[in-house]
Design a protein around this motif. Sequence first.
Motif, PDB file in Angstrom:
ATOM      1  N   ARG A 132      18.154  -9.362  60.695  1.00 22.76           N
ATOM      2  CA  ARG A 132      17.295  -8.883  59.604  1.00 22.76           C
ATOM      3  C   ARG A 132      16.273  -7.882  60.140  1.00 22.76           C
ATOM      4  O   ARG A 132      16.034  -6.828  59.536  1.00 22.76           O
ATOM      5  CB  ARG A 132      16.573 -10.058  58.952  1.00 22.76           C
ATOM      6  N   LEU A 192      16.005  -3.916  58.891  1.00 22.95           N
ATOM      7  CA  LEU A 192      14.772  -3.346  58.339  1.00 22.95           C
ATOM      8  C   LEU A 192      14.263  -2.191  59.200  1.00 22.95           C
ATOM      9  O   LEU A 192      13.775  -1.180  58.677  1.00 22.95           O
ATOM     10  CB  LEU A 192      13.701  -4.431  58.226  1.00 22.95           C
ATOM     11  N   ALA A 235      16.400   0.914  58.616  1.00 16.84           N
ATOM     12  CA  ALA A 235      16.069   1.504  57.324  1.00 16.84           C
ATOM     13  C   ALA A 235      14.744   2.256  57.384  1.00 16.84           C
ATOM     14  O   ALA A 235      14.595   3.331  56.791  1.00 16.84           O
ATOM     15  CB  ALA A 235      16.019   0.416  56.253  1.00 16.84           C
ATOM     16  N   ALA A 236      13.780   1.702  58.119  1.00 15.86           N
ATOM     17  CA  ALA A 236      12.478   2.358  58.247  1.00 15.86           C
ATOM     18  C   ALA A 236      12.585   3.695  58.966  1.00 15.86           C
ATOM     19  O   ALA A 236      11.740   4.579  58.791  1.00 15.86           O
ATOM     20  CB  ALA A 236      11.503   1.448  58.988  1.00 15.86           C
ATOM     21  N   VAL A 295      18.193  -9.286  51.956  1.00 11.10           N
ATOM     22  CA  VAL A 295      17.737  -8.276  52.908  1.00 11.10           C
ATOM     23  C   VAL A 295      18.039  -6.874  52.382  1.00 11.10           C
ATOM     24  O   VAL A 295      17.204  -5.965  52.481  1.00 11.10           O
ATOM     25  CB  VAL A 295      18.389  -8.498  54.290  1.00 11.10           C
ATOM     26  N   GLU A 317      15.485  -6.109  49.888  1.00 15.51           N
ATOM     27  CA  GLU A 317      14.217  -5.845  50.554  1.00 15.51           C
ATOM     28  C   GLU A 317      14.143  -4.400  51.035  1.00 15.51           C
ATOM     29  O   GLU A 317      13.094  -3.733  50.919  1.00 15.51           O
ATOM     30  CB  GLU A 317      14.053  -6.820  51.725  1.00 15.51           C
ATOM     31  N   ILE A 318      15.253  -3.909  51.577  1.00 17.04           N
ATOM     32  CA  ILE A 318      15.300  -2.520  52.034  1.00 17.04           C
ATOM     33  C   ILE A 318      15.175  -1.563  50.849  1.00 17.04           C
ATOM     34  O   ILE A 318      14.418  -0.587  50.888  1.00 17.04           O
ATOM     35  CB  ILE A 318      16.610  -2.263  52.806  1.00 17.04           C
ATOM     36  N   ALA A 326      11.739  -1.183  49.445  1.00 16.63           N
ATOM     37  CA  ALA A 326      10.859  -0.359  50.277  1.00 16.63           C
ATOM     38  C   ALA A 326      11.229   1.118  50.218  1.00 16.63           C
ATOM     39  O   ALA A 326      10.655   1.930  50.949  1.00 16.63           O
ATOM     40  CB  ALA A 326      10.904  -0.859  51.720  1.00 16.63           C
ATOM     41  N   GLU A 352      11.077  -8.851  65.694  1.00 10.76           N
ATOM     42  CA  GLU A 352      10.811  -7.434  65.471  1.00 10.76           C
ATOM     43  C   GLU A 352      10.516  -6.670  66.762  1.00 10.76           C
ATOM     44  O   GLU A 352      10.641  -5.437  66.797  1.00 10.76           O
ATOM     45  CB  GLU A 352       9.635  -7.275  64.503  1.00 10.76           C
TER      46      GLU A 352
END
Length: 307
Positions: free
Chosen positions: A23, A27, A30-31, A58, A61-62, A65, A233
């Motif tokens: 996950r 993320l 994607a960021a 997930v 969630e992407i 954002a 992370e």
Amino acid sequence: MSAPLLCAGRVVVVTGAGRGLGRAHALAFAAEGARVVVNDLGVGLDGTPDPDSPAGRVAEEIRAAGGEAVAHGGDIATTEGAASLVRTALETYGRLDTLVNNAGFLRDRMLVNLDEDDWDAVMRVNLKGHFLPLRHAAAHWRAEAKAGRVPRARVVNTSSGAGLLGSVGQGNYSAAKAGIVGLTLVAAAELGRYGVQVNAIAPTARTRMTERAFAQTMAAPDAAGSFDAMAPENVSPLVVWLGSAAGPGVTGRVFETEGGRITVMEGWRPGPTADRGGRWTPAEAGDAALKLLAEAAAPGGVYGAEG
């Protein structure tokens, strides 16, 4: 002026991306501008079905954002599931640039209690679950290269300290994760001609798989907000860089990553050697081995071993 996004325009597949490290990777990609295929079968730690499949959450969630993502719930340890994973990227986004093999689970037992089903299940998900997505992605990239469209493709595999040093009570998992290192080295050598770079990480982080084993040492940040060295992370920035088009020529490498530390792992290399130019007797071979061992570096300790 802000820096350009590292993965703008790239399509990235992450397996086992519903929780934990996967996950965090999804993320983070994607960021940095990637379009992400979020794969997760949605099972418990022992591989049994989990009614609360997380891949869709997930992906949502992407998208919430402002990114682009699609969920894939197939079993990537099957030929059809792995083929479907690659197909999803191509049919949804028209390309595939990066594969992050992250899916895995545990069935820990001491060797004398480790039965065949526990061995086969861990090998299937951890090792076969790396091979099959890699095989199908590689076939696509080879076809692209032969058609004159040489990709800047990347694969990031997930090994473990258990695969590098061994871990007591994890003979099946250690063997599978060591196999992933071997697979990484072979893939890097075979696929470089097609524009594919293949590396592996050996991460340490707080996830469902590690929280019980490291419960005493993997503390969360304190109330003052100090650095959480075990947050998953922390691992993702290196994975994103390895999965980007940056770092040309970085391939066939294994990186250990924990907290703010990154280490290039150096594998088996020739150490002290003796050559008599003919056949040894068993006693002579033993004497030679003892002399060589006295000159050699001591091996790293196996995780969980006494002393």
